[in-house]
Scaffold this active site. Structure first.
Site, PDB file in Angstrom:
ATOM      1  CB  ILE A 220      -0.950   0.005   1.224  1.00  0.00           C
ATOM      2  CG1 ILE A 220      -1.818  -1.245   1.227  1.00  0.00           C
ATOM      3  CG2 ILE A 220      -1.824   1.262   1.221  1.00  0.00           C
ATOM      4  CD1 ILE A 220      -2.651  -1.445   2.486  1.00  0.00           C
TER       5      ILE A 220
ATOM      6  CD  GLU B 258       7.262  -7.820  10.054  1.00  0.00           C
ATOM      7  OE1 GLU B 258       6.732  -8.666   9.300  1.00  0.00           O
ATOM      8  OE2 GLU B 258       8.429  -7.429   9.910  1.00  0.00           O
ATOM      9  CB  SER B 259       1.156  -6.306   6.685  1.00  0.00           C
ATOM     10  OG  SER B 259       1.786  -6.996   5.617  1.00  0.00           O
TER      11      SER B 259
ATOM     12  CB  THR C 187      -5.995  -3.503   9.790  1.00  0.00           C
ATOM     13  OG1 THR C 187      -6.781  -4.589   9.316  1.00  0.00           O
ATOM     14  CG2 THR C 187      -5.559  -3.824  11.214  1.00  0.00           C
ATOM     15  CG  ASP C 188     -11.037  -4.798   8.130  1.00  0.00           C
ATOM     16  OD1 ASP C 188      -9.944  -5.380   8.304  1.00  0.00           O
ATOM     17  OD2 ASP C 188     -11.828  -5.114   7.216  1.00  0.00           O
ATOM     18  CD  GLU C 189      -6.803  -8.836   9.740  1.00  0.00           C
ATOM     19  OE1 GLU C 189      -6.263  -9.466  10.662  1.00  0.00           O
ATOM     20  OE2 GLU C 189      -6.613  -9.090   8.548  1.00  0.00           O
TER      21      GLU C 189
ATOM     22  CE  LYS D 240      -1.770  -1.746  11.628  1.00  0.00           C
ATOM     23  NZ  LYS D 240      -0.728  -0.843  11.027  1.00  0.00           N
TER      24      LYS D 240
ATOM     25  CG  LEU E 154      -6.852 -15.360  -1.189  1.00  0.00           C
ATOM     26  CD1 LEU E 154      -6.738 -16.803  -0.737  1.00  0.00           C
ATOM     27  CD2 LEU E 154      -8.285 -14.879  -0.987  1.00  0.00           C
TER      28      LEU E 154
ATOM     29  CE1 TYR F 183      -3.969 -21.058   4.381  1.00  0.00           C
ATOM     30  CE2 TYR F 183      -4.542 -19.049   5.558  1.00  0.00           C
ATOM     31  CZ  TYR F 183      -3.614 -19.816   4.882  1.00  0.00           C
ATOM     32  OH  TYR F 183      -2.333 -19.346   4.719  1.00  0.00           O
TER      33      TYR F 183
ATOM     34  NE  ARG G 134     -10.253 -11.996   6.089  1.00  0.00           N
ATOM     35  CZ  ARG G 134     -10.816 -12.792   7.011  1.00  0.00           C
ATOM     36  NH1 ARG G 134     -12.130 -12.869   7.108  1.00  0.00           N
ATOM     37  NH2 ARG G 134     -10.074 -13.511   7.843  1.00  0.00           N
TER      38      ARG G 134
ATOM     39  CG  HIS H 248      -9.618 -18.101   9.229  1.00  0.00           C
ATOM     40  ND1 HIS H 248      -9.640 -18.966   8.160  1.00  0.00           N
ATOM     41  CD2 HIS H 248      -9.559 -16.860   8.701  1.00  0.00           C
ATOM     42  CE1 HIS H 248      -9.601 -18.269   7.043  1.00  0.00           C
ATOM     43  NE2 HIS H 248      -9.557 -16.995   7.342  1.00  0.00           N
TER      44      HIS H 248
HETATM   45  P1  NAD Z   1       3.459  -4.694   3.468  1.00  0.00           P
HETATM   46  O1  NAD Z   1       3.841  -5.840   4.356  1.00  0.00           O
HETATM   47  O2  NAD Z   1       3.296  -4.921   2.018  1.00  0.00           O
HETATM   48  O3  NAD Z   1       4.531  -3.511   3.640  1.00  0.00           O
HETATM   49  C1  NAD Z   1       5.037  -3.136   4.879  1.00  0.00           C
HETATM   50  C2  NAD Z   1       6.264  -2.254   4.634  1.00  0.00           C
HETATM   51  O4  NAD Z   1       6.769  -1.848   5.919  1.00  0.00           O
HETATM   52  C3  NAD Z   1       7.408  -2.953   3.921  1.00  0.00           C
HETATM   53  O5  NAD Z   1       7.924  -2.140   2.903  1.00  0.00           O
HETATM   54  C4  NAD Z   1       8.441  -3.189   5.008  1.00  0.00           C
HETATM   55  O6  NAD Z   1       9.781  -3.205   4.542  1.00  0.00           O
HETATM   56  C5  NAD Z   1       8.182  -2.000   5.923  1.00  0.00           C
HETATM   57  N1  NAD Z   1       8.615  -2.254   7.306  1.00  0.00           N
HETATM   58  C6  NAD Z   1       8.328  -3.345   8.079  1.00  0.00           C
HETATM   59  N2  NAD Z   1       8.933  -3.228   9.268  1.00  0.00           N
HETATM   60  C7  NAD Z   1       9.578  -2.041   9.265  1.00  0.00           C
HETATM   61  C8  NAD Z   1      10.371  -1.347  10.230  1.00  0.00           C
HETATM   62  N3  NAD Z   1      10.631  -1.878  11.434  1.00  0.00           N
HETATM   63  N4  NAD Z   1      10.869  -0.141   9.914  1.00  0.00           N
HETATM   64  C9  NAD Z   1      10.635   0.413   8.692  1.00  0.00           C
HETATM   65  N5  NAD Z   1       9.912  -0.209   7.728  1.00  0.00           N
HETATM   66  C10 NAD Z   1       9.391  -1.422   8.023  1.00  0.00           C
HETATM   67  O7  NAD Z   1       2.141  -4.097   4.125  1.00  0.00           O
HETATM   68  P2  NAD Z   1       0.840  -3.472   3.424  1.00  0.00           P
HETATM   69  O8  NAD Z   1      -0.089  -4.563   3.094  1.00  0.00           O
HETATM   70  O9  NAD Z   1       1.262  -2.525   2.384  1.00  0.00           O
HETATM   71  O10 NAD Z   1       0.231  -2.679   4.673  1.00  0.00           O
HETATM   72  C11 NAD Z   1       0.662  -1.349   4.959  1.00  0.00           C
HETATM   73  C12 NAD Z   1      -0.077  -0.848   6.184  1.00  0.00           C
HETATM   74  O11 NAD Z   1      -1.472  -0.852   5.938  1.00  0.00           O
HETATM   75  C13 NAD Z   1       0.139  -1.701   7.438  1.00  0.00           C
HETATM   76  O12 NAD Z   1       0.232  -0.855   8.537  1.00  0.00           O
HETATM   77  C14 NAD Z   1      -1.104  -2.571   7.502  1.00  0.00           C
HETATM   78  O13 NAD Z   1      -1.389  -2.933   8.836  1.00  0.00           O
HETATM   79  C15 NAD Z   1      -2.148  -1.628   6.940  1.00  0.00           C
HETATM   80  N6  NAD Z   1      -3.292  -2.269   6.261  1.00  0.00           N
HETATM   81  C16 NAD Z   1      -3.098  -3.217   5.292  1.00  0.00           C
HETATM   82  C17 NAD Z   1      -4.193  -3.749   4.606  1.00  0.00           C
HETATM   83  C18 NAD Z   1      -4.028  -4.770   3.518  1.00  0.00           C
HETATM   84  O14 NAD Z   1      -5.032  -5.310   3.036  1.00  0.00           O
HETATM   85  N7  NAD Z   1      -2.830  -5.063   3.047  1.00  0.00           N
HETATM   86  C19 NAD Z   1      -5.485  -3.333   4.947  1.00  0.00           C
HETATM   87  C20 NAD Z   1      -5.641  -2.378   5.963  1.00  0.00           C
HETATM   88  C21 NAD Z   1      -4.538  -1.832   6.601  1.00  0.00           C
HETATM   89  O1  DAU Z   2      -8.597  -6.753   6.639  1.00  0.00           O
HETATM   90  C1  DAU Z   2      -7.398  -6.071   6.424  1.00  0.00           C
HETATM   91  C2  DAU Z   2      -6.243  -7.057   6.487  1.00  0.00           C
HETATM   92  O2  DAU Z   2      -6.302  -7.827   5.292  1.00  0.00           O
HETATM   93  C3  DAU Z   2      -4.887  -6.372   6.617  1.00  0.00           C
HETATM   94  O3  DAU Z   2      -4.832  -5.687   7.833  1.00  0.00           O
HETATM   95  C4  DAU Z   2      -3.759  -7.401   6.549  1.00  0.00           C
HETATM   96  O4  DAU Z   2      -2.512  -6.743   6.577  1.00  0.00           O
HETATM   97  C5  DAU Z   2      -3.893  -8.166   5.239  1.00  0.00           C
HETATM   98  O5  DAU Z   2      -2.916  -9.178   5.186  1.00  0.00           O
HETATM   99  C6  DAU Z   2      -5.294  -8.793   5.129  1.00  0.00           C
HETATM  100  O6  DAU Z   2      -5.462  -9.857   6.110  1.00  0.00           O
HETATM  101  P1  DAU Z   2      -6.151 -11.262   5.734  1.00  0.00           P
HETATM  102  O7  DAU Z   2      -5.668 -12.275   6.688  1.00  0.00           O
HETATM  103  O8  DAU Z   2      -7.615 -11.097   5.552  1.00  0.00           O
HETATM  104  O9  DAU Z   2      -5.506 -11.482   4.243  1.00  0.00           O
HETATM  105  P2  DAU Z   2      -4.900 -12.780   3.529  1.00  0.00           P
HETATM  106  O10 DAU Z   2      -4.652 -12.397   2.112  1.00  0.00           O
HETATM  107  O11 DAU Z   2      -3.813 -13.394   4.301  1.00  0.00           O
HETATM  108  O12 DAU Z   2      -6.132 -13.788   3.565  1.00  0.00           O
HETATM  109  C7  DAU Z   2      -7.399 -13.471   2.995  1.00  0.00           C
HETATM  110  C8  DAU Z   2      -8.343 -14.616   3.311  1.00  0.00           C
HETATM  111  O13 DAU Z   2      -7.927 -15.784   2.564  1.00  0.00           O
HETATM  112  C9  DAU Z   2      -8.337 -15.047   4.767  1.00  0.00           C
HETATM  113  O14 DAU Z   2      -9.647 -15.433   5.149  1.00  0.00           O
HETATM  114  C10 DAU Z   2      -7.406 -16.259   4.809  1.00  0.00           C
HETATM  115  C11 DAU Z   2      -7.604 -16.875   3.434  1.00  0.00           C
HETATM  116  N1  DAU Z   2      -6.417 -17.554   2.854  1.00  0.00           N
HETATM  117  C12 DAU Z   2      -5.254 -16.858   2.808  1.00  0.00           C
HETATM  118  C13 DAU Z   2      -4.112 -17.417   2.286  1.00  0.00           C
HETATM  119  C14 DAU Z   2      -2.815 -16.682   2.242  1.00  0.00           C
HETATM  120  C15 DAU Z   2      -6.519 -18.829   2.340  1.00  0.00           C
HETATM  121  O15 DAU Z   2      -7.601 -19.449   2.369  1.00  0.00           O
HETATM  122  N2  DAU Z   2      -5.394 -19.414   1.810  1.00  0.00           N
HETATM  123  C16 DAU Z   2      -4.192 -18.760   1.771  1.00  0.00           C
HETATM  124  O16 DAU Z   2      -3.186 -19.346   1.286  1.00  0.00           O
END
Ligand code: NAD
Ligand code: DAU
Length: 373
Positions: free
Chosen positions: A16, A88-89, A137-139, A183, A219, A236, A243, A313
């Site tokens: 993001i 860490e995400s 995050t919504d989590e 978070k 996913l 899973y 979601r 989960h």
């Molecule tokens: P991502 O894992 O793709 O990226 C995380 C980034 O943070 C990476 O570039 C990593 O190198 C950096 N990072 C990790 N630890 C660090 C540290 N100690 N110091 C400096 N940099 C560090 O994550 P993302 O999916 O892009 O999510 C970004 C943010 O948005 C997170 O805070 C996550 O909780 C939030 N978020 C993600 C989602 C989603 O669906 N991916 C949804 C809602 C909120």
């Molecule tokens: O809701 C926001 C969150 O969405 C963010 O805060 C997190 O950073 C982001 O990783 C994401 O979390 P989820 O756990 O929902 O995303 P993930 O892609 O890991 O999984 C999506 C759904 O799919 C979840 O119900 C678990 C399932 N899944 C995931 C993987 C990786 C599977 O069934 N098989 C898989 O291999």
């Protein structure tokens, strides 16, 4: 050059964060954008190749837990706004290694807050014109019930919904995974810095993002890559979890709007009213990949492999983003059908990006993760 604003964006080399950095660097040439990232396994500077030479862009490799380094950077670049995405995400990793999540997500956020507090309080104007925007995050809200297992159309959504309840800004925090607990804790620290010291903070809680540059442990990119290589698709449990999916560029647009127009100390939920059961979205992804690769649509459905469920989960996430729409006029720009088509196309056309990531260490990690299920 004297920039109008000096913004520190943390985690800008991640999924993001790279979209947020790209949007701000291109839309605001009069802002200096400092991308601070530790470049963990999830950080990848290739995500920003197209803008890395922009005069208003600067990359700094640093850890958000490094208090002295952060202090130095804030003063050196006269930072007046922070958009904090570094974290860490991945939930599965948090189940295996919760300490790393507490360190980065909790201590890292606290480090940034304290460094910003000391720097901004040392200036004659104090907090005036400053902003600390925390991306969450919504989590943190926990999990919703699946009271409508077959889905129905609702009043507030053109799409199917799977339950009567939604996450609202007022929903009580109830995190279940070590990731969401970390978070939630970081969100509380951010609000505490507003309430205690008057720091101008904003928190947003967003639903699942999808789109280009997402690390292929999540996913959608994981499954696109596995379908391409005809590898099993580990679903899973029964694939019944729900979601709420949002195209990443729409999240970045919301962040831009909220950073500039959002009210201090407020929380905004961001989501697209776009709920899907995992198994249904997986079937859409399979059919789209098959079609775009010239295969018979649906011929890879037999790659679906049901595996042991994720521990703890969460059953259903569903965001009510009415406040953001009513107060700031934000709406997603893309329909899900367009977004998923663009996403699958992007991964198929950027195989080199995927191959760079999925070779070496990550491949070993993933094979072990899968073997242990
Ligand atoms: P991502 O894992 O793709 O990226 C995380 C980034 O943070 C990476 O570039 C990593 O190198 C950096 N990072 C990790 N630890 C660090 C540290 N100690 N110091 C400096 N940099 C560090 O994550 P993302 O999916 O892009 O999510 C970004 C943010 O948005 C997170 O805070 C996550 O909780 C939030 N978020 C993600 C989602 C989603 O669906 N991916 C949804 C809602 C909120
Ligand atoms: O809701 C926001 C969150 O969405 C963010 O805060 C997190 O950073 C982001 O990783 C994401 O979390 P989820 O756990 O929902 O995303 P993930 O892609 O890991 O999984 C999506 C759904 O799919 C979840 O119900 C678990 C399932 N899944 C995931 C993987 C990786 C599977 O069934 N098989 C898989 O291999």
């Amino acid at each position: 050059m004297n920039y109008k604003r000096n913004l520190l964006i943390t985690g800008g080399a991640g999924f993001i964060g790279s979209h947020v950095v790209r949007l701000f660097v291109t839309k605001y040439p009069d802002y200096r954008i400092i991308n601070l990232d530790k470049l963990t396994y999830a950080g990848n500077l290739a995500n920003l190749k197209d803008i890395e030479a922009s005069p208003n862009y600067l990359f700094v490799k640093a850890d958000i837990c490094d208090f002295e380094k952060i202090q130095e950077l804030l003063a050196q670049y006269r930072v007046d706004g922070i958009i904090h995405l570094a974290a860490e995400s991945h939930v599965d990793r948090s189940i295996k290694d919760p300490f790393t999540f507490a360190r980065t997500n909790v201590m890292g956020t606290l480090t940034l807050l304290q460094a910003a507090k000391l720097y901004w309080e040392s200036l004659p104007e104090g907090y005036e014109g400053k902003r600390f925007y925390h991306i969450s995050t919504d989590e943190v809200y926990g999990a919703l019930e699946l009271t409508k297992p077959n889905g129905i159309k609702s009043d507030i959504s053109a799409h199917e919904v799977y339950g009567d309840e939604f996450f609202r800004e007022t929903t009580k925090y109830n995190p279940h995974s070590p990731y969401s607990a970390s978070k939630a804790s970081s969100d509380h620290f951010v609000r505490a810095f507003h309430d205690t010291y008057g720091m101008p903070t904003i928190v947003t809680n967003c639903s699942n993002n999808y789109g280009p540059y997402q690390f292929p442990e999540k996913l959608i990119p994981l499954f696109i890559n596995n379908i391409r290589h005809r590898k099993p698709l580990p679903v899973y449990g029964k694939g019944e979890n729900v979601r709420d999916w949002l195209y990443v560029v729409d999240h970045a647009r919301a962040i831009d709007l909220i950073f500039h127009k959002g009210k201090i100390a407020e929380t905004y939920n961001i989501g697209g009213f776009n709920e899907w059961k995992n198994i249904d979205i997986i079937k859409v992804v399979i059919r789209t990949v098959d079609r775009l690769l010239g295969r018979k649509e649906g011929e890879d459905l037999d790659l679906i492999t049901y595996v042991t469920d994720r521990k703890g989960h969460d059953l259903r996430y569903a965001i009510d983003s009415t406040k953001l729409k009513t107060e700031l006029g934000w709406e997603p720009s893309l329909q899900f059908e367009e977004g998923i088509e663009l996403t699958v196309k992007w991964y198929l056309e950027n195989q080199a990006w995927m191959d760079n990531i999925t070779s070496g260490e990550y491949e070993k990690y993933y094979e072990e993760m899968y073997r242990n299920r």
